[in-house]
Design an enzyme around this catalytic site. Structure first.
Site, PDB file in Angstrom:
ATOM      1  N   HIS A 208      -2.648  -1.082  -3.244  1.00 55.95           N
ATOM      2  CA  HIS A 208      -3.712  -0.096  -3.081  1.00 55.95           C
ATOM      3  C   HIS A 208      -3.310   1.166  -3.838  1.00 55.95           C
ATOM      4  CE1 HIS A 208      -4.379  -2.230   1.035  1.00 55.95           C
ATOM      5  NE2 HIS A 208      -4.926  -2.910   0.040  1.00 55.95           N
TER       6      HIS A 208
ATOM      7  N   ASP B 188      -4.693  -4.843   6.116  1.00 53.53           N
ATOM      8  CA  ASP B 188      -5.080  -5.673   4.979  1.00 53.53           C
ATOM      9  C   ASP B 188      -4.000  -6.716   4.711  1.00 53.53           C
ATOM     10  OD1 ASP B 188      -6.785  -6.469   2.902  1.00 53.53           O
ATOM     11  OD2 ASP B 188      -5.657  -5.287   1.439  1.00 53.53           O
TER      12      ASP B 188
ATOM     13  N   SER C 271       0.847  -1.195   0.000  1.00 59.48           N
ATOM     14  CA  SER C 271       0.000   0.000   0.000  1.00 59.48           C
ATOM     15  C   SER C 271       0.880   1.242   0.000  1.00 59.48           C
ATOM     16  CB  SER C 271      -0.958  -0.034   1.199  1.00 59.48           C
ATOM     17  OG  SER C 271      -1.901   1.010   1.120  1.00 59.48           O
TER      18      SER C 271
END
Length: 362
Positions: free
Chosen positions: A208, A306, A181
């Site tokens: 992400h 996540d 991310s």
């Protein structure tokens, strides 16, 4: 007393400047040091004040992509978030900025009633929390942190260094899965520029990233790599030496093998998981259902948790997990989640992660 977060807004658009000022004014602890309407003004302000964060529009008047390099030369520790209008900004430029070390590219909200406004504000709240923590734990050398955004740890709570503990040997690796991310594009660019093109396994990646940027990010990585890297499509067969990047705004999963052992990519637009779509957890959990073991999971820099639940599911099938070492992360969030849960077998820097991938799959 709350630590003030000092911000510079660098943007030619007076309407957006006012909108961002109003947003910052609604968040306790933000101090706007100034506004720069041109490249010259921005450089002058950086040279005279010490901001914690710059909101930067990469328009030509602000210097375009070259201003990122200029900022890095003035102060390599400055935190920069690019704000962009998807109708105007070239996605290739946004990808290049991310790979140069810009930590986020965030779409500009149209007005205070828009969905983007609420998402932008929520994101700003998260970032300000991280940066305030950094200011409170300002003795970074004592904690051995060199990253920009991080979750500070008290010395007693610092996770054990697993870098010297070798992972368990496995008969072979069938698939590599990666979660990344904030700060990921720069790290991934380094990793894939080194990996050889003859890897005998597929790599599936969740990064992400804004929807409009994914395919350009995939192309940029592909141009740097010997591997075949691309944005995944529904129905793609999963093959060795190929890297499948989950499209922005869609979850990516893997089918169970058919009678010939063939697996394919499945995409869906189900609700976000862990407030993100694509979600690493959704990919990892499908990997656990599809593969009977021999999985290598890599969890890189990023906010939130996540990937943690997905790694746990893959561990039940036979998975080795490598997390990015805390002091090399832009945000020690996702790796910390798997570290704290006892799911990481090794904690390594990006170069060592790259070497470990080669060693385990060749």
């Amino acid at each position: 007393m709350i630590d003030k977060l000092d911000i510079i807004i660098a943007d030619e658009n007076p309407g957006f400047v006012q909108l961002l000022k109003k947003m910052c004014g609604s968040i306790n602890g933000i101090n706007i040091l100034g506004v720069a309407h041109s490249e010259r003004m921005l450089i002058a302000k950086i040279n005279h004040v010490n901001p914690d964060l710059i909101f930067l529009d990469l328009t030509s008047g602000m210097g375009g992509i070259r201003i990122v390099d200029t900022i890095r030369k003035i102060n390599s520790d400055l935190n920069v978030i690019v704000t962009y209008d998807p109708k105007i900004q070239d996605s290739d430029i946004l990808v290049k900025a991310l790979e140069m070390g810009v930590y986020e590219c965030v779409e500009k909200p149209g007005d205070i009633e828009s969905r983007q406004y609420n998402e932008f504000r929520l994101h700003l709240l998260t970032i300000t929390g991280l940066l305030r923590s950094r200011k409170r734990f300002s003795n970074r050398s004592a904690l051995n942190y060199k990253n920009k955004f991080f979750m500070p740890l008290k010395t007693a709570d610092k996770p054990a260094d697993k870098s010297s503990v070798p992972v368990s040997s496995m008969r072979k690796i069938d698939v590599v899965v990666v979660a990344s991310s904030t700060g990921g594009p720069e790290i991934l660019s380094r990793i894939f520029s080194i990996l050889p093109g003859n890897l005998k396994v597929p790599i599936l990646l969740v990064q992400h990233i804004p929807v409009a940027i994914t395919q350009f990010f995939a192309k940029s990585l592909n141009d740097k790599s010997e591997l075949d890297i691309f944005q995944a499509s529904h129905g793609d067969e999963i093959l060795p030496s190929k890297v499948y990047i989950a499209p922005g705004g869609q979850h990516m999963t893997v089918s169970k093998p058919d009678d010939q052992g063939k697996r394919v990519i499945r995409l869906n637009s189900r609700p976000p998981v862990n407030s993100v779509r694509p979600s690493a957890d959704m990919l990892f959990e499908s990997i656990a259902r599809s593969y009977q073991g021999n999985i290598l999971a890599i969890v890189l820099t990023g906010m939130g948790e996540d990937g943690k639940k997905g790694v746990a599911a893959m561990k039940d099938k036979g998975c080795i997990c490598i997390s990015q070492k805390a002091e090399t992360c832009v945000v020690y969030g996702m790796p910390r989640a798997v570290d704290d849960a006892g799911l990481s077998d090794e904690s390594l820097d990006p170069l060592s992660i790259t070497q470990k991938i080669v060693m385990m799959v060749q």
